[in-house]
Design an enzyme around this catalytic site. Structure first.
Site, short mmCIF file in Angstrom:
data_model
loop_
_atom_site.label_atom_id
_atom_site.label_comp_id
_atom_site.label_asym_id
_atom_site.label_seq_id
_atom_site.Cartn_x
_atom_site.Cartn_y
_atom_site.Cartn_z
N HIS A 205 18.79 -20.48 -65.88
CA HIS A 205 19.15 -20.30 -65.00
C HIS A 205 21.10 -20.11 -64.68
CE1 HIS A 205 15.38 -22.67 -63.43
NE2 HIS A 205 15.23 -21.74 -63.33
N HIS B 239 19.95 -24.64 -67.64
CA HIS B 239 19.87 -24.40 -68.85
C HIS B 239 20.46 -22.81 -69.10
CE1 HIS B 239 18.10 -27.46 -71.33
NE2 HIS B 239 17.68 -27.97 -70.02
N ASP C 58 8.21 -19.36 -59.03
CA ASP C 58 7.89 -20.84 -58.89
C ASP C 58 8.41 -21.46 -58.28
OD1 ASP C 58 5.17 -21.84 -58.29
OD2 ASP C 58 5.57 -22.64 -60.48
N HIS C 59 9.28 -21.14 -57.19
CA HIS C 59 10.25 -21.91 -56.54
C HIS C 59 9.57 -23.52 -55.67
CE1 HIS C 59 14.23 -22.06 -54.69
NE2 HIS C 59 13.37 -23.75 -53.66
N ALA C 60 10.13 -24.38 -56.30
CA ALA C 60 9.20 -25.90 -55.81
C ALA C 60 7.86 -26.06 -56.16
CB ALA C 60 9.30 -25.81 -54.30
N GLN D 97 19.22 -24.09 -55.48
CA GLN D 97 18.42 -24.93 -55.35
C GLN D 97 17.77 -25.14 -56.71
OE1 GLN D 97 16.27 -27.26 -54.04
NE2 GLN D 97 15.33 -27.98 -55.16
N THR D 98 18.09 -26.78 -57.32
CA THR D 98 17.90 -27.05 -58.70
C THR D 98 16.82 -28.74 -58.23
OG1 THR D 98 18.13 -27.19 -61.05
CG2 THR D 98 19.47 -27.88 -59.40
N ARG D 99 16.00 -29.28 -58.78
CA ARG D 99 15.74 -30.33 -59.11
C ARG D 99 15.35 -30.50 -61.06
NH1 ARG D 99 10.12 -28.13 -58.34
NH2 ARG D 99 8.43 -29.12 -60.48
N GLY E 191 13.78 -17.88 -57.72
CA GLY E 191 13.03 -17.37 -58.42
C GLY E 191 11.24 -17.14 -58.75
#
Ligand SMILES: [Zn+2]
Length: 389
Positions: A207, A204, A294-296, A198-200, A292
């Site tokens: 990740h 870099h 602090d996800h979301a 998941q990414t927003r 990861g």
């Protein structure tokens, strides 16, 4: 589920709510005579997710019993794990206007044909305080999710959905795979185990490293950027997509990694959203999911590891998908490679780490961050975007 599938959908059945061409014509005629409800951006994303089966086994907007059951226990009334209620908001005027109608038609804010018909099973009053605390862990209006909840109507309309069409998307249409399509793509590639990411944000080196660590233990990688609504200061979707394409063009093996769009809107619910994201990715066919730090998350509302720890509140077979927990990672000059506090014995002084603020400052000044931090191709796209903004 056939023996070739990676993992069964949540609850066992992959839901698909989109009517075929003939049925869609009938639904359009039916919709013409129904009270209309215009959905907001988050609801539009939720509707798309429901329609394609990303929220399987849900077949519509959730009712009061499930709503409270989720907030109280992180489970549906049926006992199935579920982290965040999926609701359709109404304000008092809309409730009056709908009256006792058996069904309503949902419209997009930008017009066009109706999106769907919802059969009204109930209309209930939401418990805003309980929902804010249950989903976001705070009632602070500075929190973007709490703010959105505060602005939403007092009532929720629940009931099964029959979708007439998907929302129109002008960009990246080839990347918009439904859960059935990602599952087919995995099958075609012969992947039995797949990790979802998941990414927003632009990706870099840190990740990229985490994704590749995960890929070492599974058959394939699904980079699944969230492309529904995000808060205003996140990097715009089209710029992010260019970054992902550049990265994939230069650094990812084509037969082991793919990009597809996750149509969800961000809620910034931290741990609860991590569970929700994992369940959705299971529906897309992922067997593993990267969680990861602090996800979301947003601001300082959640502890660094809250989104990882919350997975311990479920029995492993309740979620089915396997979470892979990662530390933050960095380039270490002494290790001469990417590493994390788990694998690198050296101190801060040998690690190339930059704050988000520092990176933005460099990019804005037309300066590439060090190659140990960011791929130059990605940095150049972000520099160009900042120049235009
Ligand atoms: Zn080191």
């Amino acid at each position: 589920m056939t023996s070739n599938d990676t993992i069964a959908p949540h609850g066992g059945t992959l839901v698909e709510l989109l009517a075929g061409p003939e049925d869609a014509e009938g639904l359009k005629r039916e919709a013409a005579n129904l009270p209309k409800v215009v959905v907001n951006q988050r609801e539009l994303s939720d509707l798309e997710m429901l329609t394609v089966g990303a929220l399987s086994p849900l077949t519509g907007f959730q009712g009061e019993k499930d709503y409270h059951s989720i907030l109280d226990t992180m489970h549906l009334e049926s006992g199935l794990a579920w982290a965040i209620p999926v609701t359709l908001s109404l304000d008092e005027d809309e409730v009056k206007r709908i009256g006792g109608a058996e069904a309503v038609a949902l419209l997009s804010r930008d017009g066009g044909e109706p999106l769907a018909i919802v059969q009204v099973s109930e209309i209930f009053k939401r418990d805003r305080q309980k929902e804010a605390l249950g989903v976001f862990g705070t009632e602070d209006l500075e929190h973007p999710g709490v703010r959105a909840l505060h602005d939403a109507g007092d009532y929720c309309l629940a009931g099964p959905v029959r979708s007439i069409r998907l929302p129109r998307h002008r960009a990246f249409t080839t990347y918009r795979l439904t859960p059935a399509e990602t599952r087919a793509a995995f099958h075609e590639r012969g992947w039995r185990t797949v990790v979802g990411f998941q990414t927003r944000n632009p990706i870099h080196r840190a990740h990229e490293y985490i994704q590749k660590c995960a890929l070492e233990i599974v058959d394939g990688l699904l980079v699944h950027p969230l492309m529904g609504a995000t808060k205003g200061d996140d990097v715009p979707a089209d710029i992010r997509m260019q970054c992902y394409e550049a990265l994939f063009g230069g650094y990812y093996p084509k037969d082991r990694a793919m990009i597809s769009i996750f149509p969800a809107a961000m809620r910034y619910a931290g741990p609860k959203e991590a569970i929700w994201h994992a369940i959705c990715r299971k529906n897309y066919g992922c067997t593993h999911f990267i969680v990861g730090r602090d996800h979301a998350g947003v601001g300082t509302y959640y502890g660094t590891y809250d989104a990882q720890k919350i997975f311990e509140e479920f029995e492993p077979d309740e979620l089915g998908i396997t979470p892979l927990m990662f530390e933050h990672s960095f380039w270490c000059n002494a290790c001469e490679g990417m590493a994390s506090p788990k694998t690198c014995p050296h101190g801060e002084e040998t690690r190339v780490s930059l704050s988000g603020t520092k990176v933005r400052e460099m990019l804005r000044g037309g300066e590439r961050p060090p190659i140990e931090f960011s791929r130059p191709e990605v940095a150049d796209i972000l520099i160009a975007a900042m120049r235009e903004a």
